[in-house]
Design an enzyme around this catalytic site. Sequence first.
Site, PDB file in Angstrom:
ATOM      1  N   CYS A   1       1.002  -1.158   0.104  1.00 15.57           N
ATOM      2  CA  CYS A   1       0.093   0.176   0.142  1.00 15.57           C
ATOM      3  C   CYS A   1       0.824   1.218   0.071  1.00 15.57           C
ATOM      4  CB  CYS A   1      -1.036   0.004   1.114  1.00 15.57           C
ATOM      5  SG  CYS A   1      -0.118   0.079   2.776  1.00 15.57           S
TER       6      CYS A   1
ATOM      7  N   ASN B   1       2.258   1.415   4.227  1.00 14.81           N
ATOM      8  CA  ASN B   1       2.696   0.285   5.055  1.00 14.81           C
ATOM      9  C   ASN B   1       2.301   0.387   6.527  1.00 14.81           C
ATOM     10  OD1 ASN B   1       5.525  -2.096   5.376  1.00 14.81           O
ATOM     11  ND2 ASN B   1       3.366  -2.528   5.133  1.00 14.81           N
TER      12      ASN B   1
ATOM     13  N   CYS C   1      -1.103   0.949   7.283  1.00 17.45           N
ATOM     14  CA  CYS C   1      -2.706   0.615   7.588  1.00 17.45           C
ATOM     15  C   CYS C   1      -3.334  -0.565   6.808  1.00 17.45           C
ATOM     16  CB  CYS C   1      -3.593   2.033   7.012  1.00 17.45           C
ATOM     17  SG  CYS C   1      -3.499   3.281   8.137  1.00 17.45           S
ATOM     18  N   ARG C   2      -3.314  -0.450   5.543  1.00 17.24           N
ATOM     19  CA  ARG C   2      -4.072  -1.533   4.616  1.00 17.24           C
ATOM     20  C   ARG C   2      -3.035  -2.702   4.542  1.00 17.24           C
ATOM     21  NH1 ARG C   2      -5.064   2.389  -0.434  1.00 17.24           N
ATOM     22  NH2 ARG C   2      -3.262   3.168   0.461  1.00 17.24           N
ATOM     23  N   SER C   3      -2.018  -2.574   4.075  1.00 18.02           N
ATOM     24  CA  SER C   3      -0.835  -3.993   3.677  1.00 18.02           C
ATOM     25  C   SER C   3      -0.425  -4.554   5.012  1.00 18.02           C
ATOM     26  CB  SER C   3       0.292  -3.455   2.725  1.00 18.02           C
ATOM     27  OG  SER C   3       0.850  -2.277   3.483  1.00 18.02           O
TER      28      SER C   3
ATOM     29  N   ASP D   1      -8.010   4.005   1.097  1.00 13.55           N
ATOM     30  CA  ASP D   1      -7.052   4.283   2.353  1.00 13.55           C
ATOM     31  C   ASP D   1      -7.803   4.781   3.393  1.00 13.55           C
ATOM     32  OD1 ASP D   1      -4.894   5.190   3.853  1.00 13.55           O
ATOM     33  OD2 ASP D   1      -3.857   6.337   2.126  1.00 13.55           O
TER      34      ASP D   1
HETATM   35  P1  4NP Z   1      -1.686   3.002   4.119  1.00 12.88           P
HETATM   36  O1  4NP Z   1      -2.332   4.387   4.516  1.00 12.88           O
HETATM   37  O2  4NP Z   1      -1.310   3.344   2.572  1.00 12.88           O
HETATM   38  O3  4NP Z   1      -2.912   2.075   3.835  1.00 12.88           O
HETATM   39  O4  4NP Z   1      -0.585   2.455   5.304  1.00 12.88           O
HETATM   40  C1  4NP Z   1      -1.303   5.530   4.618  1.00 12.88           C
HETATM   41  C2  4NP Z   1      -0.528   5.734   5.713  1.00 12.88           C
HETATM   42  C3  4NP Z   1       0.359   6.706   5.696  1.00 12.88           C
HETATM   43  C4  4NP Z   1       0.339   7.511   4.787  1.00 12.88           C
HETATM   44  C5  4NP Z   1      -0.723   7.547   3.759  1.00 12.88           C
HETATM   45  C6  4NP Z   1      -1.381   6.748   3.619  1.00 12.88           C
HETATM   46  N1  4NP Z   1       0.866   8.836   4.903  1.00 12.88           N
HETATM   47  O5  4NP Z   1       0.703   9.844   3.743  1.00 12.88           O
HETATM   48  O6  4NP Z   1       1.681   8.953   5.725  1.00 12.88           O
END
Ligand code: 4NP
Length: 157
Positions: free
Chosen positions: A9, A12, A14-16, A127
């Site tokens: 994702c 790294n 939240c989703r993955s 997200d």
């Molecule tokens: P993820 O969510 O891609 O599901 O881990 C996010 C976590 C952090 C950020 C963006 C998306 N960020 O911009 O820090």
Amino acid sequence: MKIRILFVCLGNICRSPAAEGILKAMVEEKGLQDDFYIDSAGIGNWHVGDLPDRRMRHHGMLHGYDFASRARQVCSADFERFDLIIVMDDDNYYDIKRFATMPGDMDKVHLIHEYFIRYKGRQYVPDPYYGDDSDFELAINLLEDACQGIIEEVVGR
Ligand code: 4NP
């Protein structure tokens, strides 16, 4: 031979890592843990070394999971190290191309929606990072559905 699966994702956190924790729990429950090697990584490097976002850990706990992996960034070697790289949305699919170095690398990259069963028709896992509780719940529900689809596809091979 183990099937090696990498979830990717953006951050790294939240989703993955949730996908990694859910698939690990599901294959263990089925006694298939020796057949799988499962990991996750992010397109960006902002959270390298961090545990998953505390909101994702909390919602994971409500569903009986312990998401405890440490964030890392995706790298070119991941295309050699893994058989299947599963991304959460079209942006991830576009962005991971810059880590691909060999012809055929992108053949390993699949979009998560290919594995949806109950949620067939949805195109990605949104997200939840800037969202609320319902967005984290939706992410977990979508990922549980996809992980079931992944097991069916891989074990059915
Ligand atoms: P993820 O969510 O891609 O599901 O881990 C996010 C976590 C952090 C950020 C963006 C998306 N960020 O911009 O820090």
